[in-house]
Motif scaffolding. Structure first.
Motif, mmCIF file in Angstrom:
data_model
loop_
_atom_site.group_PDB
_atom_site.id
_atom_site.type_symbol
_atom_site.label_atom_id
_atom_site.label_comp_id
_atom_site.label_asym_id
_atom_site.label_seq_id
_atom_site.Cartn_x
_atom_site.Cartn_y
_atom_site.Cartn_z
ATOM 1 N N VAL A 31 21.193 -42.774 -49.874
ATOM 2 C CA VAL A 31 21.523 -43.697 -48.787
ATOM 3 C C VAL A 31 20.584 -44.893 -48.884
ATOM 4 O O VAL A 31 19.367 -44.740 -48.997
ATOM 5 N N SER A 32 21.158 -46.096 -48.828
ATOM 6 C CA SER A 32 20.353 -47.302 -49.001
ATOM 7 C C SER A 32 20.760 -48.380 -48.012
ATOM 8 O O SER A 32 21.782 -48.277 -47.326
ATOM 9 N N ASP A 33 19.949 -49.421 -47.938
ATOM 10 C CA ASP A 33 20.230 -50.594 -47.116
ATOM 11 C C ASP A 33 21.287 -51.441 -47.817
ATOM 12 O O ASP A 33 21.180 -51.746 -49.009
ATOM 13 N N ALA A 34 22.329 -51.849 -47.076
ATOM 14 C CA ALA A 34 23.445 -52.575 -47.669
ATOM 15 C C ALA A 34 23.020 -53.929 -48.213
ATOM 16 O O ALA A 34 23.534 -54.384 -49.243
ATOM 17 N N GLU A 35 22.069 -54.594 -47.554
ATOM 18 C CA GLU A 35 21.683 -55.940 -47.981
ATOM 19 C C GLU A 35 20.720 -55.911 -49.160
ATOM 20 O O GLU A 35 20.886 -56.633 -50.145
ATOM 21 N N ASN A 44 19.946 -39.494 -41.197
ATOM 22 C CA ASN A 44 20.629 -38.262 -40.790
ATOM 23 C C ASN A 44 22.056 -38.237 -41.326
ATOM 24 O O ASN A 44 22.846 -39.153 -41.074
ATOM 25 N N ILE A 45 22.387 -37.196 -42.074
ATOM 26 C CA ILE A 45 23.741 -36.964 -42.578
ATOM 27 C C ILE A 45 24.285 -35.766 -41.800
ATOM 28 O O ILE A 45 23.788 -34.646 -41.952
ATOM 29 N N TYR A 71 36.274 -32.713 -43.023
ATOM 30 C CA TYR A 71 35.357 -32.831 -41.891
ATOM 31 C C TYR A 71 35.133 -34.288 -41.521
ATOM 32 O O TYR A 71 35.352 -35.195 -42.333
ATOM 33 N N GLN A 72 34.658 -34.482 -40.311
ATOM 34 C CA GLN A 72 34.183 -35.781 -39.864
ATOM 35 C C GLN A 72 32.713 -35.889 -40.257
ATOM 36 O O GLN A 72 31.897 -35.028 -39.911
ATOM 37 N N LEU A 73 32.339 -36.922 -40.987
ATOM 38 C CA LEU A 73 30.966 -37.136 -41.440
ATOM 39 C C LEU A 73 30.369 -38.332 -40.707
ATOM 40 O O LEU A 73 31.001 -39.382 -40.596
ATOM 41 N N VAL A 74 29.145 -38.163 -40.190
ATOM 42 C CA VAL A 74 28.451 -39.244 -39.481
ATOM 43 C C VAL A 74 27.108 -39.493 -40.167
ATOM 44 O O VAL A 74 26.316 -38.580 -40.366
ATOM 45 N N ILE A 75 26.873 -40.766 -40.542
ATOM 46 C CA ILE A 75 25.584 -41.192 -41.108
ATOM 47 C C ILE A 75 24.895 -42.048 -40.056
ATOM 48 O O ILE A 75 25.451 -43.051 -39.614
ATOM 49 N N LEU A 78 18.109 -45.053 -37.189
ATOM 50 C CA LEU A 78 17.654 -45.961 -36.143
ATOM 51 C C LEU A 78 17.573 -47.397 -36.649
ATOM 52 O O LEU A 78 16.989 -47.682 -37.685
ATOM 53 N N GLY A 79 18.207 -48.328 -35.919
ATOM 54 C CA GLY A 79 18.209 -49.732 -36.280
ATOM 55 C C GLY A 79 19.364 -50.140 -37.156
ATOM 56 O O GLY A 79 19.509 -51.310 -37.487
ATOM 57 N N TYR A 80 20.218 -49.168 -37.520
ATOM 58 C CA TYR A 80 21.365 -49.443 -38.384
ATOM 59 C C TYR A 80 22.649 -48.974 -37.702
ATOM 60 O O TYR A 80 22.633 -48.053 -36.871
ATOM 61 N N SER A 81 23.753 -49.600 -38.055
ATOM 62 C CA SER A 81 25.048 -49.186 -37.519
ATOM 63 C C SER A 81 25.476 -47.875 -38.157
ATOM 64 O O SER A 81 25.309 -47.667 -39.364
ATOM 65 N N ASP A 82 26.030 -46.992 -37.332
ATOM 66 C CA ASP A 82 26.487 -45.691 -37.818
ATOM 67 C C ASP A 82 27.673 -45.851 -38.768
ATOM 68 O O ASP A 82 28.463 -46.792 -38.657
ATOM 69 N N ILE A 83 27.781 -44.913 -39.690
ATOM 70 C CA ILE A 83 28.976 -44.761 -40.512
ATOM 71 C C ILE A 83 29.656 -43.462 -40.103
ATOM 72 O O ILE A 83 29.010 -42.412 -40.038
ATOM 73 N N SER A 84 30.948 -43.532 -39.819
ATOM 74 C CA SER A 84 31.718 -42.340 -39.464
ATOM 75 C C SER A 84 33.006 -42.347 -40.280
ATOM 76 O O SER A 84 33.770 -43.313 -40.246
ATOM 77 N N GLU A 85 33.209 -41.282 -41.048
ATOM 78 C CA GLU A 85 34.426 -41.212 -41.861
ATOM 79 C C GLU A 85 34.854 -39.763 -42.072
ATOM 80 O O GLU A 85 34.040 -38.838 -41.949
ATOM 81 N N THR A 86 36.117 -39.606 -42.368
ATOM 82 C CA THR A 86 36.648 -38.279 -42.681
ATOM 83 C C THR A 86 36.493 -38.038 -44.177
ATOM 84 O O THR A 86 36.826 -38.897 -44.995
ATOM 85 N N ILE A 87 35.977 -36.884 -44.526
ATOM 86 C CA ILE A 87 35.717 -36.589 -45.929
ATOM 87 C C ILE A 87 36.334 -35.247 -46.301
ATOM 88 O O ILE A 87 36.252 -34.273 -45.557
ATOM 89 N N PHE A 88 36.980 -35.227 -47.456
ATOM 90 C CA PHE A 88 37.655 -34.023 -47.954
ATOM 91 C C PHE A 88 36.783 -33.429 -49.066
ATOM 92 O O PHE A 88 36.520 -34.073 -50.081
#
Length: 791
Positions: A31-35, A44-45, A71-75, A78-88
């Protein structure tokens, strides 16, 4: 017995993994910073449906094993926008994630209940983390953000006062703290004798302070571990940030070497107030400079390499007659290798050096001393299953100690060159750490470290009658240096003395409900290096010495118990801990001990013991416009050195006495308030019980001289210490998130101008002839202004 219990737990975990893992798959990645593409630590995964998750390690890597399915996956971080996606998940999958910083500064991110549940469950306790942003918000003297000053606002952490270097944790001495920068040891954490720390806040990626329940992967000190990682650098685009202050400035540049694969980081700081001193006919100078560097490169999906370094120097001079230069140098090459989606490794080759030098022009000689080491370190993290994780490894450190060397600065100085005898040692360790989830509510981490220390041969070593380097003069009732009976000579490969210690570690966490838990921990640690200092805080002139024939290693046993509670979806959090620690073989000094240029340091020290216990409270407000924390510590720290025989009184009559770093009460309040997008305000208040000191309690006259008679050690105290600091930050254009961005930081240190006593000395008034006490105060009120920028 300890080893058998450790392996029994591991075998139980492995067998449960074999039984239930047939239909499971592993999700792993980075997991890394997008910029910047900078890897993120502690992300947290989460899989909310399974009530399970994982966190990224020091290099951004994660691995989690769960049953096959969708499953529903949430990344979340703190200080970053959450990522929420469905993963098979039907088979093992390697998947990397990039997180974007939250845009709204006043409502950064709402931490979900599941994230905090993981924190409540984890057995790790007595640990504090601070981000670079938090450190920069804390008002400090001269307006320079400071890591060491920031951690002293946490419970259980103090220092010896203004203008003092180092820090003390849970009643321990400053030399009992292991300070790591990118895994390399820092031996002196201060610039300008404690006014600044050696850590550039712009270059810091992650900071953790371990006060107890310390994992087995750490060793070599008995009080705490301050583990700091530098940023890796932006591998996507070139980026610069810095700051200009009244007496110092800093600049940091980072950018890609090969876009998306490699990056560099280069940062520097320096003071320049000394440049203006000649305008006021002042020839004295005091300044520092330092340099942070790092190169990171991704060879392929399974291999990354890093080369990081730090170089810092302090210079203090009085005209041309006296010049003092000291500082740290480190270099670390690291190789990350991913053997599989469950086995991560890191190999480190580390060089560390601390140098101290004096140029004494008025007596025409130079003095230099220091400590240098080479460290080979190999760590592996094995994600056996979702319920059991192993971390194991080894390290070997070769130490060279230079106690001091005198060199004449001119051919006709009349000073003879002299070299104190160099000392050598080899410190080795093997360790294993296990983190295991026993049930939905009960988690445990346990580990074992075996450390060994070999005092290697040196050119010459004194021998003494009955191996007693210190003797007791019964007629005068004082301890004195023993006269050597001879010397021994050794080859470098000889082993003068060897030590070995098993160091078990254990931490437990039981979740009472979704928002609270109780935790307990025990750890034993060994320390083989000792800082020779009889002052209340370390100075650059202090010398490190290894354990050996006459100096035993320090051995710590510490237990802690805590209660942890989150309120209102983590808007508030409460941590309460109590601890007790005892240290064997703590060095103590005989009266009149002379530490400077002493080639036989064993003649002035005795082995004693120390203990400390206390209660720590930390209450935080984590979210909203108003944030901050309240920290309170109630503690006691003592040491004693009883007589070796019934005829000897020991030090201080063999009684327990307060250590110089004992603070009965320690209160700190830290607060920040975001008024608008342009204006934010910060403040901190400190109150500490005055540190223990030794005062004269009488005097007598001898041959016309008034000679003071000192009482028992540290039976008095300096006046209580208290201070209020405030700062305001102004962002002219908060809407700008690209190109040039800037801010102004205005601060006032010690708002109400309290003259806190750094020391109190006793002297005779030259005019009246009357004895008097003189208070020395370092700072009154100090305003500051800084301009920070980035582009």
């Amino acid at each position: 017995m300890t080893t058998r219990i450790l392996w029994l737990f591991i075998i139980i975990g492995l067998k449960s993994h074999d039984v239930f893992s047939q239909d499971k798959v592993t999700l792993s990645g980075v997991v890394s910073d997008a910029e910047s593409n900078e890897t993120l630590i502690g992300v947290n995964i989460l899989f909310p449906e399974l009530q399970t998750g994982a966190t990224t390690n020091e290099y951004g890597f994660y691995s989690i094993t769960i049953p096959k399915g969708t499953y529903q996956l949430v990344i979340s971080y703190l200080g970053y926008s959450d990522i929420s996606e469905t993963i098979f998940l039907e088979e093992n999958l390697n998947k990397n994630f990039s997180l974007s910083e939250a845009i709204e500064s006043l409502n950064e991110v709402v931490i979900k209940e599941n994230v905090e549940k993981l924190n409540i469950r984890k057995p790790q306790m007595s640990i504090n983390s601070l981000t670079s942003n938090t450190i920069k918000q804390i008002p400090v003297v001269f307006g320079e953000a400071d890591v060491i000053k920031a951690i002293t606002l946490l419970p259980g952490v103090t220092n010896a006062g203004e203008g003092s270097s180092g820090f003390n944790v849970r009643g321990g001495a400053a030399d009992q703290n292991l300070i790591l920068l990118d895994e390399a040891t820092i031996y002196n954490s201060s610039h300008l004798f404690g006014f600044f720390s050696v850590f550039n806040p712009d270059a810091i990626k992650d900071l953790k302070l371990y006060k107890g329940g310390i994992p087995a992967r750490y060793g070599g000190r008995v009080s705490s571990v301050l583990d700091i990682y530098q940023k890796e650098g932006n591998s996507n685009k070139f980026h610069v940030n810095g700051g200009i202050g009244l007496i110092s400035s800093r600049l940091l540049a980072e950018g890609p070497l090969n876009k998306g694969k490699g990056s560099f980081l280069l940062g520097g700081r320096a003071t320049y107030a000394h440049l203006f001193l000649p305008l006021f006919d002042i020839e004295n100078k005091a300044f520092f400079y330092d340099l942070n560097t790092k190169i990171s490169y991704r060879l392929n999906q399974n291999n990354n390499v890093y080369l990081s370094g730090y170089f810092g120097r302090d210079v203090f001079s009085i005209t041309d007659s006296f010049k003092n230069t000291y500082g740290n140098s480190i270099l670390n090459f690291r190789w990350n290798h991913l053997f599989s989606d469950k086995l991560f490794s890191n190999l480190s080759l580390i060089y560390s050096d601390y140098y101290y030098g004096l140029d004494l022009g008025f007596i025409e000689f130079n003095w230099n001393s220091g400590i240098r080491n080479f460290n080979l370190k190999y760590d592996l993290k094995h994600y056996i299953s979702n319920n059991i994780k192993l971390q194991y490894g080894l390290n070997s450190i070769y130490h060279k100690f230079n106690p001091g060397e005198i060199e004449p600065s001119t051919p006709d100085s009349g000073i003879n060159a002299e070299k104190l005898i160099d000392k050598y040692a080899l410190e080795n360790a093997l360790y294993i750490d296990v983190e295991q989830q026993i049930s939905n509510r009960f988690m445990v981490s346990y580990g074992l470290r075996y450390s060994s220390f070999l005092r290697l041969g040196q050119d010459e070593l004194n021998t003494y009658a009955n191996d007693q380097a210190v003797i007791f003069n019964e007629d005068l009732q004082i301890y004195e240096k023993a006269d050597p009976t001879g010397t021994e000579k050794f080859k470098r490969s000889d082993v003068i003395e060897s030590f070995g210690n098993f160091e078990p570690r254990l931490a437990l966490a039981y979740e009472l409900n979704g928002s609270s838990s109780i935790k307990a921990s025990y750890n034993r640690m060994s320390q083989y290096l000792h800082l020779l200092s009889n002052t209340s805080s370390p100075t650059p002139l202090d010398i490190w010495t290894p354990s050996g024939k006459y100096v035993k290693p320090q051995i710590l046993d510490q237990v802690a118990l805590g209660y942890f509670k989150n309120f209102k979806d983590n808007t508030y959090s409460l941590e309460i801990e109590t601890f007790y620690k005892k240290v064997k073989n703590r060095i103590d000094y005989i009266d009149g001990a002379d530490l400077i240029a002493n080639n036989a340091i064993e003649q002035i020290i005795l082995n004693g013991e120390a203990k400390a216990y206390g209660l720590e409270v930390l209450f935080r407000k984590n979210l909203g416009r108003f944030k901050g924390w309240f920290a309170y510590t109630l503690a006691n720290s003592e040491q004693r050195t009883p007589g070796r025989t019934s005829n000897e009184p020991g030090i201080n009559n063999g009684e327990w006495y307060k250590t110089p770093y004992d603070k009965t009460h320690d209160i700190s309040i830290t607060a920040s308030y975001n008024l608008t997008e342009k204006w934010s305000f910060n403040a901190n208040f400190l109150f500490q019980t005055g540190q223990p000191v030794t005062y004269p309690n009488a005097q007598y006259e001898y041959n016309g001289l008034n000679i003071p008679n000192y009482g028992l050690r540290n039976e008095y105290r300096l006046p209580n210490y208290n201070r209020l600091d405030i700062s305001a930050t102004y962002v002219p254009k908060p809407e700008k998130i690209k190109d040039w961005q800037s801010e102004w930081v205005f601060g006032i240190y010690n708002v109400y101008n309290r003259r806190n006593a750094a020391s109190i000395s006793f002297q005779q008034n030259s005019e009246t002839g009357v004895n008097e006490a003189v208070r020395l105060a370092i700072f009154g009120i100090v305003p500051s202004i800084s301009y920070n920028f980035k582009f």
